[in-house]
Enzyme design. Structure first.
Site, mmCIF file in Angstrom:
data_model
loop_
_atom_site.group_PDB
_atom_site.id
_atom_site.type_symbol
_atom_site.label_atom_id
_atom_site.label_comp_id
_atom_site.label_asym_id
_atom_site.label_seq_id
_atom_site.Cartn_x
_atom_site.Cartn_y
_atom_site.Cartn_z
ATOM 1 N N GLY A 7 -0.798 43.743 5.790
ATOM 2 C CA GLY A 7 -1.633 44.491 4.701
ATOM 3 C C GLY A 7 -0.731 45.655 4.237
ATOM 4 O O GLY A 7 -0.108 46.398 4.825
ATOM 5 N N MET A 8 -0.253 45.588 2.733
ATOM 6 C CA MET A 8 0.788 46.338 2.198
ATOM 7 C C MET A 8 0.027 47.442 1.411
ATOM 8 O O MET A 8 -0.525 46.921 0.354
ATOM 9 C CB MET A 8 1.732 45.352 1.262
ATOM 10 C CG MET A 8 2.344 44.475 2.166
ATOM 11 S SD MET A 8 3.562 45.141 3.122
ATOM 12 C CE MET A 8 4.822 45.742 1.813
ATOM 13 N N SER A 9 0.145 48.727 1.608
ATOM 14 C CA SER A 9 -0.576 49.839 1.023
ATOM 15 C C SER A 9 0.338 50.307 -0.067
ATOM 16 O O SER A 9 -0.294 50.892 -0.904
ATOM 17 C CB SER A 9 -1.058 50.711 2.119
ATOM 18 O OG SER A 9 0.194 51.471 2.640
ATOM 19 N N GLY A 11 2.679 52.417 1.249
ATOM 20 C CA GLY A 11 3.202 53.552 2.124
ATOM 21 C C GLY A 11 4.492 53.156 2.904
ATOM 22 O O GLY A 11 4.710 51.787 3.019
ATOM 23 N N VAL A 12 4.908 54.112 3.398
ATOM 24 C CA VAL A 12 6.184 53.591 4.279
ATOM 25 C C VAL A 12 5.999 52.816 5.321
ATOM 26 O O VAL A 12 6.943 52.063 5.844
ATOM 27 C CB VAL A 12 7.036 55.049 4.202
ATOM 28 C CG1 VAL A 12 6.080 55.995 5.589
ATOM 29 C CG2 VAL A 12 8.314 54.756 4.974
ATOM 30 N N SER A 14 3.516 50.455 6.150
ATOM 31 C CA SER A 14 3.215 49.232 6.246
ATOM 32 C C SER A 14 4.648 48.334 5.440
ATOM 33 O O SER A 14 4.897 47.373 6.010
ATOM 34 C CB SER A 14 2.126 48.697 5.118
ATOM 35 O OG SER A 14 2.450 49.251 3.939
ATOM 36 N N CYS A 88 -13.854 51.331 7.633
ATOM 37 C CA CYS A 88 -12.891 50.569 6.593
ATOM 38 C C CYS A 88 -12.213 49.666 7.582
ATOM 39 O O CYS A 88 -11.960 48.332 6.979
ATOM 40 C CB CYS A 88 -12.048 51.450 5.922
ATOM 41 S SG CYS A 88 -11.128 50.452 4.651
ATOM 42 N N GLY A 112 0.535 48.766 9.526
ATOM 43 C CA GLY A 112 1.467 49.751 9.806
ATOM 44 C C GLY A 112 0.972 50.667 10.732
ATOM 45 O O GLY A 112 1.403 51.947 10.945
ATOM 46 N N CYS A 180 -9.398 58.353 0.972
ATOM 47 C CA CYS A 180 -8.662 57.610 0.362
ATOM 48 C C CYS A 180 -9.414 57.497 -1.213
ATOM 49 O O CYS A 180 -8.883 57.654 -2.492
ATOM 50 C CB CYS A 180 -8.358 56.097 0.399
ATOM 51 S SG CYS A 180 -9.460 55.032 0.646
#
Length: 341
Positions: A7-9, A11-12, A14, A88, A112, A180
């Site tokens: 999962g790539m958000s 953010g640093v 992930s 979530c 992450g 979020c």
């Protein structure tokens, strides 16, 4: 070569997790979920380009609204204080990562988060100050068995250093601790969806009305700031809410009303096969674990008794259960018992 969907958000955490998976020899596929209208996918796209990994964007705004936002609002309307991040992870993030794993014929999923999986069991991160098992305590055992947490033994300084070495623009980006989907103030957001009704603030010890609250949905157990009690000299905290009569009860910390000795937990999820009579419980993310005795109810709920009285146990929040470093699972606080109330 084993294949993993991460999962790539953007953010640093992930991003560096993806880097570490590549170094470990995995074929990495990045997936970014869009949950809200204001979500920006550009950072995640840029990271995946730099790492030369496939990247897919999936739109789950409808599901997120139905499962997370609506539940969040309903809980506040019912006088609870929910933890949407835990829900979530359970209902959206991990569930749809598993779907993507199947779609791309991958072997594992990754995030992450700071945690560890050993032999299909969930354990605290070696970096205990960043440990996030509390937020993962509602995941299913079969989901845990497919999870990889590349950051399990790292501190944030190391993570940012790796991101800098790879020239990632998010290397110095601040961590986000906010919900979020709330981009305005909490109060402004709630006013858009729920109608606040002002009511009495009562000192439960003296049974005296000492102020007016703006709406019970704005307050949570243990809250001190924002009560707007003017010249009141005591440090007063929210200790209970009466929805039927629209009353907010407050008391001084020294009066003992903030402390409980028993709590009922519902929606209990067990990651471990063990059903202990004694373990440790964490009633809030940043709270110290407490030793508890467990009583099992026929409806699946559990009663936790603790001799060391715990402050600000709050209905709607998550209670995570531990045995040493293993996270056994967790549930939602339904109610608490305070001998003073």
């Amino acid at each position: 070569m084993k294949k993993v969907v991460i999962g790539m958000s953007g953010g640093v955490d992930s991003s560096v997790a993806a880097i570490l998976l590549q170094k470990q020899g995995y074929e990495v596929i990045g997936v970014t979920f869009i949950f809200t209208d204001n979500f920006d996918v550009s950072e995640a796209q840029e990271v995946c380009r730099k790492l030369n990994i496939k990247h897919y964007i999936k739109d789950y705004r409808k599901e997120f609204k139905e499962e997370i936002i609506n539940k969040f609002l309903d809980d506040y309307k019912s006088g609870l204080t929910p933890n949407p991040c835990v829900l979530c992870n359970k209902k959206i993030k991990i569930k749809y990562l598993i779907d993507a794993m199947k779609e791309f014929n991958a072997d594992f999923i990754a995030t992450g988060h700071y945690a560890r999986v050993i032999d299909g069991k969930l354990y605290k991160s070696e970096n205990i100050n960043k440990d996030q098992t509390y937020f993962l305590s509602q995941l299913l055992k079969e989901e845990i068995s497919k999870l990889i947490f590349p950051l399990d033994n790292m501190d944030k300084g190391e993570v940012r250093t790796i991101a800098s070495e790879y020239g990632l623009t998010n290397a110095s980006k601040k961590d986000s601790y906010d919900v979020c989907f709330i981009t305005s103030s909490f109060k402004e957001y709630m006013q858009n969806y729920l109608k606040p009704n002002k009511g009495s603030i009562i000192n439960i010890k003296t049974n005296e009305e000492i102020g007016i609250h703006d709406g019970l949905m704005y307050y949570t157990i243990g809250q001190r700031k924002g009560l707007n009690l003017g010249g009141n000299k005591d440090r007063l905290f929210v200790i209970n809410k009466d929805l039927d009569n629209n009353i907010l009860y407050v008391a001084s910390d020294s009066d003992g009303y903030l402390y409980s000795s028993e709590a009922e937990i519902e929606n209990v999820n067990w990651i471990s096969d063990e059903r202990p009579e004694v373990c440790n419980a964490k009633f809030r993310y940043r709270q110290t674990e407490q030793p508890v005795n467990i009583k099992y109810l026929e409806n699946g709920n559990i009663i936790l008794n603790y001799s060391n009285e715990v402050k600000s146990v709050t209905p709607g929040q998550v209670c995570a259960l531990y045995k040493d470093d293993e996270c056994l699972g967790g549930g939602i606080i339904k109610s608490f018992k305070n001998n003073n109330i």
